[in-house]
Design an enzyme around this catalytic site. Structure first.
Site, PDB file in Angstrom:
ATOM      1  CG  ASN A  48      -1.109  40.185 -91.864  1.00 65.41           C
ATOM      2  OD1 ASN A  48      -1.720  39.818 -90.873  1.00 65.41           O
ATOM      3  ND2 ASN A  48       0.037  39.644 -92.225  1.00 65.41           N
ATOM      4  NE  ARG A 406      -6.528  47.690 -84.394  1.00 65.27           N
ATOM      5  CZ  ARG A 406      -5.415  48.248 -83.940  1.00 65.27           C
ATOM      6  NH1 ARG A 406      -5.483  49.346 -83.199  1.00 65.27           N
ATOM      7  NH2 ARG A 406      -4.240  47.721 -84.190  1.00 65.27           N
ATOM      8  CG  HIS A 436      -0.285  45.087 -75.024  1.00 65.37           C
ATOM      9  ND1 HIS A 436       1.037  44.802 -75.284  1.00 65.37           N
ATOM     10  CD2 HIS A 436      -1.003  44.427 -75.969  1.00 65.37           C
ATOM     11  CE1 HIS A 436       1.117  44.007 -76.344  1.00 65.37           C
ATOM     12  NE2 HIS A 436      -0.098  43.764 -76.779  1.00 65.37           N
ATOM     13  CE1 TYR A 469      -0.739  34.542 -83.664  1.00 64.67           C
ATOM     14  CE2 TYR A 469      -0.803  36.094 -81.847  1.00 64.67           C
ATOM     15  CZ  TYR A 469      -1.286  35.661 -83.069  1.00 64.67           C
ATOM     16  OH  TYR A 469      -2.287  36.343 -83.691  1.00 64.67           O
ATOM     17  NE  ARG A 565       5.188  39.585 -86.648  1.00 65.18           N
ATOM     18  CZ  ARG A 565       4.535  39.928 -85.551  1.00 65.18           C
ATOM     19  NH1 ARG A 565       4.858  39.384 -84.399  1.00 65.18           N
ATOM     20  NH2 ARG A 565       3.579  40.829 -85.576  1.00 65.18           N
TER      21      ARG A 565
END
Length: 707
Positions: A48, A406, A436, A469, A565
């Site tokens: 991250n 990306r 997206h 996820y 989140r």
């Protein structure tokens, strides 16, 4: 009159994200969590942070260099933001490595898992490691020495290097160029980062083995010092898309020049001479104060390799077994979707129906066309194979392949070429916008005419992340939604604006205004003394206009409950402004990725799912989709999930108005991950029993009495 432009009403975007990563780090520090799970979270937070530097720090560096005088909504100029980031990152590294070195590693060792980095420990395995070095590692190593004809090398971003200081020995002839500095790339991408002893849980970092025998690469020289170094470069790039036909080639060119971009982070090992450190920092033109000494294992992100290869399941969380939905078990998938909308919640429910829908469509003679948006796919993707098969079988296959996703540019380019080779029509999106949205439409010829079957989702068409996820999938053949999705694909492929949407909203056309109108409707209802309520679950809330609209709603009396989140710019609990807003953040077993938007609407409730967060980039610079959930059964699932998550006391953090987070504590521990799993299991068990009941044989009459 309250001025909602006042910077004091906004949290800093970058510092809020770093707070998020600290919450993830807490997962690595939980002593009651299985050891391998703690190792995994140490890997996740490191990855991250790497992306944060590559994208966000790189962007702020550019703003700082431009000296435009601009600032973020909270009023901080770029230079001040960078100072705050670096201070926070140093504290973060201290906590991360303190946990890894002093707790995780010793506890793993005690449990029988060895990650050996100390040279004194490696010496015990010297013969074994020398064999590995000579027969596997050395063959792929390439020393890069600096000399008169060898310019200073451009090192690749994110890769680990051994820097070696060399001293010439007497056997080197004068005809050979001299060098006193050399680099060796650690070939982790080719050999893996760790060497594992077969049938043992013993791991050796590849760089530690290379350092043991690095002298064998430099005959005639003595090695004066060795130090690991690692650089991180700016990897966010814009592509001139005026010539759309050249987009694929231009992105490939950008990827090839990644090793030439600005260095945004430089990490080095203790022992690197000060003069050499100064030289390397100048040579790499390291931007700002982003220089970090690492006195432990470099790049903890690679620990995921150990997590994945370890057979010690006793040190891991039990794997969830996704439930295959009963609706699709004994009936044709098209018949089920024609009959009713079906909502699935992954990974608690299997992702297989999504893959099977594409695979069946590829073989079904009645399927005429398949259209799909592809943002991030998985390697060895069954979805990609199904689409290729459909194209080979003569279906009209149209794929919007977002090359600018990306980190997935190369994979998406490969997918585009494979699809084109099979005969699919592949397009690369709309200039200056990332696509997206996650949408699939299948056009099928049936007895009553042409029908459109749609799958709309909050997550990518990626079978791997569907297991990691949490995301929603909606299967529907609603005619009006089908018309909307058809218009969406016409927009993407033909630049054709819709006449009007029936139910959906699409960024950047009207999604911002749709969200604002929904929020303002609740505001007006509250002003008219009606019940007003907003509930949302999303990844990030940063858009200034949305934050201001939520403040206005709160001031009017709207009760607003949010699960966010990651980063958040809104300050909850401000007297007279945001007292009606509460913000939770859930961090735990799965990455919370679904976006849910609920509005009470005077009792005529609206439920929406979306690919979009409340971020400026989602609303203005991407193609995003907001779609309604209309069926009572599907709404009940969303409502139950939200109820469970807002009741969570095991994984929830509460955002305070100063930007800090407090772990929610309660006498009764409620784990939303476990409760949702139990809810889905019971729901599917009930559906199974109902189906079995329908299939029971029931005689029409008692034959004995009838005789």
């Amino acid at each position: 009159m309250i001025d909602l432009n006042n910077p004091q009403y906004f949290l800093n975007r970058e510092w809020s994200w770093l707070e998020f990563n600290n919450r993830v780090l807490y997962e690595a520090c939980e002593e009651d969590k299985p050891l391998m799970e703690r190792l995994k979270f140490a890997s996740i937070v490191t990855r991250n942070l790497e992306e944060f530097f590559m994208v966000r720090v790189a962007a702020i560096n550019k703003q700082n260099e431009l000296e435009t005088g601009g600032s973020s909504p909270d009023g901080l100029p770029p230079a001040e933001q960078l100072m705050g980031i670096m201070a926070r990152v140093r504290d973060f590294y201290k906590k991360l490595y303190g946990e890894f070195d002093k707790k995780i590693l010793p506890e793993l060792l005690q449990a029988g898992v060895k990650i050996l980095t100390d040279p004194a420990d490696l010496v015990k395995y010297q013969d074994y490691l020398k064999h590995i070095f000579q027969n596997r590692i050395r063959k792929v190593l390439t020393p890069l020495s600096v000399g008169p004809t060898h310019p200073f090398p451009r090192l690749n971003s994110g890769r680990l290097y051994i820097a070696a200081g060399l001293k010439r020995g007497p056997e080197i002839p004068d005809s050979i160029e001299l060098t006193d500095l050399s680099f060796v790339e650690v070939p982790a991408s080719a050999l893996g980062r760790f060497i594992k002893i077969e049938d043992e849980e013993t791991y050796f970092p590849l760089e530690c083995v290379i350092k043991m025998f690095v002298g064998e690469l430099y005959h005639g020289y003595s090695v004066e010092w060795v130090s690991q170094i690692r650089i991180t470069r700016d990897t966010d790039f814009n592509v001139d898309t005026d010539a759309a036909s050249d987009l694929l080639m231009r992105i490939e060119e950008k990827i090839k020049t990644m090793h030439m971009r600005d260095v945004v982070k430089f990490e080095y090992e203790k022992g690197l001479p000060d003069t050499r450190l100064k030289e390397l920092v100048e040579r790499f033109d390291v931007v700002g104060d982003s220089i970090f000494q690492i006195d432990s294992l470099f790049d903890l992100g690679s620990l995921m390799e150990i997590y994945m290869s370890s057979s010690r399941n006793d040190l891991k969380e039990p794997q969830i077994k996704p439930v295959y939905p009963m609706e699709f078990q004994s009936r044709d998938i098209f018949e089920v979707i024609e009959e009713k909308d079906v909502l699935l919640y992954h990974p608690y429910q299997s992702y297989d129906p999504v893959v099977e829908l594409i695979e069946k469509s590829a073989e079904d003679p009645d399927v005429l066309a398949i259209k799909l948006t592809l943002y991030r796919t998985s390697s060895r993707s069954a979805i990609l194979k199904g689409l290729i098969k459909a194209a080979v079988n003569g279906k009209y296959v149209t794929i919007l392949d977002e090359l600018k996703a990306r980190g997935d540019e190369e994979r998406n380019i490969s997918a585009a070429r494979a699809l084109e080779d099979a005969g699919a029509h592949v397009i690369y999106g709309i200039a200056n916008l990332k696509t997206h949205t996650k949408a699939l439409m299948i056009v099928r010829k049936e007895r009553n005419g042409i029908r459109r079957y749609c799958h709309l989702a909050t997550g990518n068409y990626n079978e791997t992340t569907a297991k990691l996820y949490s995301d929603f999938s909606l299967f529907t053949c609603d005619e009006m939604i089908g018309e909307d999705i058809s218009q969406l694909f016409n927009l993407l492929t033909g630049f054709s604006l819709p006449n009007k949407w029936n139910y959906v909203a699409v960024a950047p056309i009207d999604l911002r205004e749709k969200f604002l109108s929904l929020i303002r409707r609740e505001t007006e209802n509250a002003k008219n003394r009606m019940n007003a309520r907003i509930i949302a679950k999303l990844n990030t809330l940063l858009d200034k206009e949305i934050v201001q609209a939520l403040y206005e709603a709160s001031i009017a009396g709207v009760k607003i409950s949010l699960i966010i989140r990651g980063g958040c710019a809104l300050k909850p609990g401000l007297k007279g402004i945001s007292e009606n807003i509460t913000i939770h953040s859930i961090i735990g077993r799965f990455l919370e990725h679904a976006r849910i938007y609920y509005f009470y609407n005077g009792g005529d409730e609206d439920y929406f799912l979306s690919s979009a967060d409340w971020m400026t980039r989602n609303l203005d610079r991407r193609v995003e989709l907001l779609f309604p959930v209309k069926s009572k059964e599907s709404r009940a699932i969303i409502g139950k999930v939200l109820d469970i998550q807002f009741s969570d006391t095991a994984n929830t953090w509460i955002l305070n108005s100063d930007g800090s987070y407090a772990l929610r504590k309660d006498k009764k521990t409620r784990d939303s991950f476990k409760e949702i799993e139990e809810y889905i299991d019971k729901k599917e068990d009930k559906a199974r029993r109902e189906m079995e009941k329908k299939l029971e044989f029931k005689p029409i009459r008692n034959l004995e009495k009838g005789l």
